[in-house]
Design a protein around this motif. Structure first.
Motif, PDB file in Angstrom:
ATOM      1  N   UNK A  23      21.881 -23.319   9.057  1.00  0.00           N
ATOM      2  CA  UNK A  23      22.197 -22.069   9.747  1.00  0.00           C
ATOM      3  C   UNK A  23      21.258 -21.811  10.919  1.00  0.00           C
ATOM      4  N   UNK A  24      20.106 -22.476  10.952  1.00  0.00           N
ATOM      5  CA  UNK A  24      19.168 -22.333  12.071  1.00  0.00           C
ATOM      6  C   UNK A  24      19.582 -23.172  13.275  1.00  0.00           C
ATOM      7  N   UNK A  25      20.466 -24.133  13.097  1.00  0.00           N
ATOM      8  CA  UNK A  25      20.850 -25.017  14.197  1.00  0.00           C
ATOM      9  C   UNK A  25      21.298 -24.254  15.449  1.00  0.00           C
ATOM     10  N   UNK A  26      22.200 -23.270  15.350  1.00  0.00           N
ATOM     11  CA  UNK A  26      22.601 -22.541  16.558  1.00  0.00           C
ATOM     12  C   UNK A  26      21.442 -21.790  17.224  1.00  0.00           C
ATOM     13  N   UNK A  27      20.473 -21.352  16.441  1.00  0.00           N
ATOM     14  CA  UNK A  27      19.309 -20.669  17.007  1.00  0.00           C
ATOM     15  C   UNK A  27      18.469 -21.592  17.873  1.00  0.00           C
ATOM     16  N   UNK A  28      18.577 -22.893  17.621  1.00  0.00           N
ATOM     17  CA  UNK A  28      17.847 -23.897  18.381  1.00  0.00           C
ATOM     18  C   UNK A  28      18.728 -24.542  19.447  1.00  0.00           C
ATOM     19  N   UNK A  29      19.859 -23.927  19.728  1.00  0.00           N
ATOM     20  CA  UNK A  29      20.736 -24.416  20.787  1.00  0.00           C
ATOM     21  C   UNK A  29      21.636 -25.561  20.379  1.00  0.00           C
ATOM     22  N   UNK A  30      21.755 -25.810  19.094  1.00  0.00           N
ATOM     23  CA  UNK A  30      22.611 -26.895  18.620  1.00  0.00           C
ATOM     24  C   UNK A  30      23.916 -26.273  18.139  1.00  0.00           C
ATOM     25  N   UNK A  31      24.861 -26.217  19.054  1.00  0.00           N
ATOM     26  CA  UNK A  31      26.140 -25.570  18.766  1.00  0.00           C
ATOM     27  C   UNK A  31      27.265 -26.572  18.532  1.00  0.00           C
ATOM     28  N   UNK A  32      27.029 -27.816  18.874  1.00  0.00           N
ATOM     29  CA  UNK A  32      28.070 -28.841  18.761  1.00  0.00           C
ATOM     30  C   UNK A  32      27.964 -29.509  17.394  1.00  0.00           C
TER      31      UNK A  32
END
Length: 119
Positions: A67-76
């Motif tokens: 769930x932290x991935x999008x917070x680190x700019x990993x949206x793909x």
């Protein structure tokens, strides 16, 4: 310009320590604003399944890292459509929004990245 990276996640959530290390790699790269995508295929799709009970098998839950991935700019976040189907899963059962990739597009997908890492 930063090189794009595709990280392929092929292992189930608690198969070994490389699952956590792979997520750590993605988060570290995201912290440095590297263009990173994750592809979940084979048993790796199980990493995304919601409401897992990690404590019942004495494991640490990886859902917070995911769930932290999008917070680190990993949206793909990409998921092999065939892998979901073979495991009787749907995108509604996953904890994050993903893009389904048909089997016939997987080979082409790999050519779109400068670096491909498989775990």
């Amino acid at each position: 310009m930063a090189k794009s990276m595709l990280i392929i996640c092929k292992q189930g959530p608690w198969s070994n320590i490389s699952v956590r290390e792979t997520l750590d790699l993605a988060l570290a790269g995201g912290a440095f604003e590297l263009p990173i995508s994750l592809l979940f295929l084979e048993d790796g799709v199980f990493q995304l399944v919601a409401n897992q009970q990690a404590k019942t098998i004495q494991q640490k839950d990886i859902s917070a890292n995911l769930q932290a991935l999008p917070l680190f700019g990993i949206d793909e976040l990409l998921v092999a459509e065939q892998s979901l189907q073979q495991r009787s899963l749907t995108t509604e059962q996953l904890i994050l929004p993903t893009k389904l990739i048909p089997q016939q597009q997987l080979a082409h997908l790999l050519t779109q990245y400068d670096v491909v890492v498989t775990s």
